[in-house]
Design an enzyme around this catalytic site. Sequence first.
Site, mmCIF file in Angstrom:
data_model
loop_
_atom_site.group_PDB
_atom_site.id
_atom_site.type_symbol
_atom_site.label_atom_id
_atom_site.label_comp_id
_atom_site.label_asym_id
_atom_site.label_seq_id
_atom_site.Cartn_x
_atom_site.Cartn_y
_atom_site.Cartn_z
ATOM 1 N N THR A 105 -7.592 -4.437 4.362
ATOM 2 C CA THR A 105 -7.482 -3.132 3.708
ATOM 3 C C THR A 105 -8.388 -2.176 4.478
ATOM 4 O OG1 THR A 105 -9.276 -3.664 2.185
ATOM 5 C CG2 THR A 105 -7.065 -4.120 1.408
ATOM 6 N N GLY A 106 -8.177 -0.889 4.287
ATOM 7 C CA GLY A 106 -9.019 0.074 4.996
ATOM 8 C C GLY A 106 -8.245 0.773 6.090
ATOM 9 N N THR B 25 0.822 -1.212 0.000
ATOM 10 C CA THR B 25 0.000 0.000 0.000
ATOM 11 C C THR B 25 0.860 1.269 0.000
ATOM 12 O OG1 THR B 25 -1.821 1.096 1.175
ATOM 13 C CG2 THR B 25 -0.066 0.218 2.528
HETATM 14 N N1 GLY Z 1 -4.690 -0.197 5.347
HETATM 15 C C1 GLY Z 1 -3.786 0.713 4.824
HETATM 16 C C2 GLY Z 1 -3.383 1.747 5.785
HETATM 17 O O1 GLY Z 1 -4.108 2.087 6.696
HETATM 18 O O2 GLY Z 1 -2.308 2.266 5.637
#
Ligand code: GLY
Length: 353
Positions: free
Chosen positions: A254-255, A221
């Site tokens: 995710t999130g 990410t």
């Molecule tokens: N789930 C990705 C973040 O909060 O960085």
Amino acid sequence: MSKALNRRKFLKKAAGVGLTFPFLGKFPEIIIPRRKAASKLPVLLCSRSEEWGKKVLNPAWDTLQHTGSILDAVEKGANVVELDPEDSSVGYGGLPNEEGVVQLDASIMYGPNHNCGSVAALENIKTPASVARLVMERTDHIHLVGTGALRFAKMHGFKEENLLTEKARIRWLKWKENLSDKDDWFPPADGKYKKKQERTTGTINVLGIDDEGNIAGITTTSGLSWKIPGRIGDSPIIGAGLYVDNEVGAAGATGRGEEVIRTCGSFYVVERMRSGLSPQAACEAICQRIIDINGGPENVDFNDKFVAVNKNGEVGCASIRGSKNKKPMVAYINKDGFKVVEGSYLIEAPVKK
Ligand code: GLY
């Protein structure tokens, strides 16, 4: 036991049974007792729907067919998104932090030996998942962050590149210039930049099981957009954004990462599967847990999504918030082909992203 000790012990044992290895670099996959193939294996899945699912899983599947390595397969899938400037939440093209700098997080885990590696707040390298894999395989550490992670990547031949695309820079500038009417940054007078730039936490999980039951996973990410420089989300934290256990299965998140970290989200999902829940029920259980620790749905204005696969190749997916038009999805590929499955959501609410 440290990774180095573990490796030394293995080599001693291998020597005892007459095995020799021409190299010591890669943690040997060879030691793993092989499990009888189950019908739904091999399987690869990712936390996306049709379009990205196909883009990620088809090359990952081809890699698995060619190399036979589940680690190569999940890495290939993750790299596809990391290298694609059209995705604004992962790798190159990811949205930057509040200073306009892209900082990437990624983790990898390998089920047979519980080995793992991760990088966080890594700048200028397009494929953090591949750097995380090298941390796992070529060091006795698990997490490398910031300049240390960058130095390590460069030592392994990764090229420093600008990760901020024009599209991402303009979105960041719109956010910055519309942040406050009491600071010194003005949006253009023609109103072009008026649209509010939402914060996003897009991420991708790529999980897989080979036909002998060996499991691997990656989460990668660019993290929360406009974050404070140095902020690390759940994705590089083993047990939060990713967890893998060969005896049970794998899960990824995710999130909003802060919620996933404080619930050890992916570890929770795997442990609930260990105690008998299906992947679907385990993903719903973590969503409920996050709602509960926040004191109920009325306090939940964020979203998290979990995907999971058990050792038999069954998949599940759930999010905290969703709507009939915006259900969580998981894509997977196995011998029967590519499929997208709708998951469930616990709170009926519009989802921003
Ligand atoms: N789930 C990705 C973040 O909060 O960085």
